[in-house]
Every structure is written in C-alpha cells, then in structure tokens.
Design a protein around this motif. Structure first.
Motif, PDB file in Angstrom:
ATOM      1  N   PHE A   1       0.851  -1.183   0.000  1.00  0.00           N
ATOM      2  CA  PHE A   1       0.000   0.000   0.000  1.00  0.00           C
ATOM      3  C   PHE A   1       0.888   1.236   0.000  1.00  0.00           C
ATOM      4  CE2 PHE A   1      -2.475  -3.266   2.122  1.00  0.00           C
ATOM      5  CZ  PHE A   1      -3.769  -3.089   1.648  1.00  0.00           C
ATOM      6  N   THR A   2       0.476   2.264  -0.707  1.00  0.00           N
ATOM      7  CA  THR A   2       1.099   3.567  -0.497  1.00  0.00           C
ATOM      8  C   THR A   2       0.600   4.112   0.832  1.00  0.00           C
ATOM      9  OG1 THR A   2      -0.680   4.847  -1.518  1.00  0.00           O
ATOM     10  CG2 THR A   2       1.049   3.974  -2.989  1.00  0.00           C
ATOM     11  N   PRO A   3       1.280   5.090   1.414  1.00  0.00           N
ATOM     12  CA  PRO A   3       0.759   5.674   2.647  1.00  0.00           C
ATOM     13  C   PRO A   3      -0.667   6.196   2.501  1.00  0.00           C
ATOM     14  CG  PRO A   3       3.040   6.310   2.373  1.00  0.00           C
ATOM     15  CD  PRO A   3       2.647   5.589   1.115  1.00  0.00           C
ATOM     16  N   LEU A   4      -0.991   6.793   1.359  1.00  0.00           N
ATOM     17  CA  LEU A   4      -2.345   7.312   1.162  1.00  0.00           C
ATOM     18  C   LEU A   4      -3.358   6.185   1.070  1.00  0.00           C
ATOM     19  CD1 LEU A   4      -3.801  10.034   0.842  1.00  0.00           C
ATOM     20  CD2 LEU A   4      -3.585   9.758  -1.644  1.00  0.00           C
ATOM     21  N   GLU A   5      -2.993   5.090   0.410  1.00  0.00           N
ATOM     22  CA  GLU A   5      -3.891   3.937   0.325  1.00  0.00           C
ATOM     23  C   GLU A   5      -4.095   3.304   1.697  1.00  0.00           C
ATOM     24  OE1 GLU A   5      -2.822   2.437  -4.237  1.00  0.00           O
ATOM     25  OE2 GLU A   5      -1.696   1.658  -2.505  1.00  0.00           O
ATOM     26  N   MET A   6      -3.024   3.208   2.476  1.00  0.00           N
ATOM     27  CA  MET A   6      -3.160   2.648   3.819  1.00  0.00           C
ATOM     28  C   MET A   6      -4.010   3.564   4.691  1.00  0.00           C
ATOM     29  SD  MET A   6      -2.590   0.183   5.938  1.00  0.00           S
ATOM     30  CE  MET A   6      -1.246  -0.813   5.252  1.00  0.00           C
ATOM     31  N   LEU A   7      -3.846   4.874   4.550  1.00  0.00           N
ATOM     32  CA  LEU A   7      -4.664   5.807   5.319  1.00  0.00           C
ATOM     33  C   LEU A   7      -6.136   5.627   4.978  1.00  0.00           C
ATOM     34  CD1 LEU A   7      -4.972   8.151   7.280  1.00  0.00           C
ATOM     35  CD2 LEU A   7      -4.451   9.724   5.400  1.00  0.00           C
ATOM     36  N   ALA A   8      -6.447   5.433   3.693  1.00  0.00           N
ATOM     37  CA  ALA A   8      -7.835   5.216   3.290  1.00  0.00           C
ATOM     38  C   ALA A   8      -8.400   3.961   3.946  1.00  0.00           C
ATOM     39  CB  ALA A   8      -7.927   5.103   1.773  1.00  0.00           C
TER      40      ALA A   8
END
Length: 392
Positions: free
Chosen positions: A11-18
């Motif tokens: 996951f990218t950090p943004l994907e993990m945050l989502a």
C-alpha cells in the motif's frame, strides 16, 4: 522469511490511510476490525505481533516488531480510536477518505491514523532494509477518553516484550518535536442528599446546595492556580487549570435535591504536584458531607477519578529527542497544550517524545484533514528512521 519471498499486499501511505479511516473506531465502539486488518497485513509480511485486549474483550492494542526480535528498538506509537462525528457538519462521509486540493479528508486522517498509515505502509521497505535496530509498531485504543489503552503493552516491555531504546508518539505536531505537555486528571463527584419540601429544609439536605459549595471551591482552586506560574514560559496558559464541564442536579424548584453530579478536571504542569488539587477538594468534601449529615445522616459526597494522564516532562538530550531531531531536521523542541499517551511511556523510564505529521488545529473538527505535503514529509521522516535503524 525474506521480503522477496513474502506475498503481502503493498500500500502507499495514502492507500493505507484510506483503509484505516474506513474503520469507524469512535472510542465508544470496538477497534477489533481495524486490529484484525492490521494483524492480517503484518502476518502476510511475516511480521509477528502481540495483542493486548481490554477487560471487556471488545478492544485491543497491538505491538509488532519489524526487524530483529531479540533486542529493543524504536517504538512508533499511535492510537486507533477517533472522536465522534455526531453533531458536526461534515460535507462528506467522514469514514471515506476524500482527496481534494492537496488535502486528505476523513475522521482520524490527522489524529492520528496518518502516522499509523505511514509506519504500516513502509513495513515492506523496513523488511527489505535489513534493519539492525528493530522498529516497533504500537497501536493503542481509548486515547481519546482515558489514555489507558497503552498500559498493558508498556507493562510488558522489558518482560515478554523487548525494552525499547526510544519512543515516538505520533500525535500531529507538524513534525515539530514536543518534549513537554501537561497532565490531566478527570473526576466525577456524586452528591447524595435527602429530598424534602423546600419550605422545611431542616427535614432534608440539598445535594445542589452542597454541590454549589464544591463547585465554588473548584473555581477558587482555578483562581489560586493562576498565581503559580510556570517558570519555563513554554506553556499556554502558564499555570495549572481547573475546569467544571458539567453540573447537574435537582428535579424541581420546590424540592430539596437528592442528587447532584459534577464532572471536572485538573490539568497540571509537569512540575506540579498532581495530588495537591484533589487533596484540597477532598478536604472540603469531608466538611460539606458533615454539614449535610446534620439534617440527613444518609447524605454523602464521593469522588471518583475517571482518568489519569500523566504529563510529559522535558528530558534534554534523551535518545528519543536526539533521534527525532535528526529525523525531522529540527534543532529545538516545543510544548503542547493537549495531553497524550507519552507520559505513560516516560513514567516507565522510556525516553519519549511526541512527533507526527499534520496539525493539531485540524483534529476533532468537521472535515478533518491532513495535507498531502505533511503526509509526504512524514514518509521522509520514516525513511530516515529506516536508514538510522539499518546502521544499528
């Protein structure tokens, strides 16, 4: 298992945050679905973890170690719970991350799932780096209500868990390094009186009258605290504060109240005695109770401490401070007005600072957000940590 042999999803950090924001982890709800997801994700990358459930079994903290399992390293600690959204004017679903104009919106986006998302998203890179000093990920619960979700995990450090070298609590500081904050204790005072007609007050005891005396004492305590200023000049306001959040009691104008409740708090400087205020209040409570029992022997005043969050005191030159300065590029520290879990780590003898991406000004607000710029800065921070831990 090597990183190349693992089949875990990246996951990218943004994907993990989502993914993290999508879990409704308001403090009065279970955080287990989020913990299940994180545990499964870590397992898919061969990273072991340990759960620390609460007494009810509906919440849990999670501690994981990336890198060597036989030594202590650097803890990245963050809470999984978020504050409520009820009554707030959100312009979008608070539990669906929405990215627009350089901001990522969602409940918990800045406070503080972004910090957790960064640490989790970089797990594959941490593994591939061949860390000599481990990176520990610690996810807690109930920070927004009691700050007690870290207690069991901290108690295990140096026993069933490795004792860390340093702790970074990732509350949003815009990546400034916080080495000091006030402690906070919250209380519930229950006054039990005895109902009677208001024309014959000698036949009972008014819980509201008694509560008013106690409330007045809290106000006096607040005023007296303003005379004891913090010498460092780092805190705003520069003194202990006493606050009454709720005072309820009575059912009618012409009935002596048989019940009253006061919800109050004391926020103390790291140099203050946290026992002094409660002791002063207890002394007056005893006198008020004696007065009530002259006409109502069953009357009582009782106070329960509902949370106890220790302050964070400066430790100039600690390993945590020096590390955070290298990672963030800062050469100074700050003090903050809010409380965190950091004091619990410090009380256990662990060098601790508060440092995380995003601004506290966006926390607890409708349309809470973190800027993508701060998320990127947080990733740079994490990658510098990875380099540090490669070197040992």
């Amino acid at each position: 298992m090597t990183a190349s042999a693992q089949a875990g999803q990246r996951f990218t950090p943004l994907e993990m945050l989502a993914r993290l924001v999508a879990f409704d982890t308001i403090s009065d709800k279970s955080n287990l679905p989020l913990i299940d997801f994180v545990e499964g994700y870590l397992t898919s990358w061969g990273v072991p973890s340990v759960r620390f459930p609460n007494a009810a079994g509906d919440k849990a903290a999670l501690f994981a170690t990336v890198g060597p399992q036989d030594r202590g390293g650097i803890v990245l600690s963050g809470h999984t719970d978020v504050v409520p959204v009820a009554g707030q004017a959100w312009s979008r679903d608070p539990f669906t991350l929405h990215v627009e104009n350089g901001r990522a919106y969602g409940r918990g986006a800045v406070d503080m799932k972004a910090f957790l998302a960064l640490g989790l998203a970089l797990v594959p890179d941490f593994l591939a780096a061949g860390l000599r000093t481990p990176i520990h990920l610690f996810l807690s619960y109930d920070e927004e209500v009691t700050c007690l979700g870290v207690i069991d995990g901290i108690a295990a450090m140096g026993k069933t868990l490795p004792r860390p070298r340093a702790v970074i609590v990732g509350e949003p500081t815009s990546l400034d390094i916080c080495d000091a904050h006030k402690g906070v204790r919250t209380f519930q005072t229950i006054v039990k009186g005895f109902a009677a007609h208001s024309s014959k007050p000698e036949l009972g005891a008014s819980a509201v009258h008694a509560g008013a005396l106690l409330a007045a004492e809290l106000d006096h305590m607040a005023e007296d605290a303003k005379q004891r200023l913090d010498a460092s000049g780092r805190f705003d306001p520069p003194y202990d504060t006493v606050h009454i959040g709720s005072f309820q009691g009575g059912i009618a104008r012409n009935i002596l109240a048989d019940h009253a409740e006061i919800l109050w708090e004391i926020r103390t400087l790291p140099t203050s005695d946290p026992e002094a205020g409660p002791a002063r209040f207890a002394a007056l409570s005893e006198k008020v109770q004696e007065r009530m029992r002259k006409t109502a022997p069953s009357a009582s005043v009782s106070t329960e401490m509902t949370s106890d969050v220790p302050g964070l005191a400066p430790e100039p030159g600690s390993e945590a401070e020096r590390l955070a300065m290298r990672l963030s590029g800062r050469n100074h520290t700050i003090a903050v007005a809010y409380a965190t879990e950091a004091g619990h780590f410090q009380q256990a003898g662990l060098p601790t600072v508060v440092c995380g991406p995003g601004s506290i000004d966006q926390a607890h607000q409708p349309d809470e957000y973190i800027t993508l710029e701060q998320l990127e800065a947080g990733e740079t921070f994490m990658r510098k940590l990875m380099t540090e831990c490669q070197a040992g």
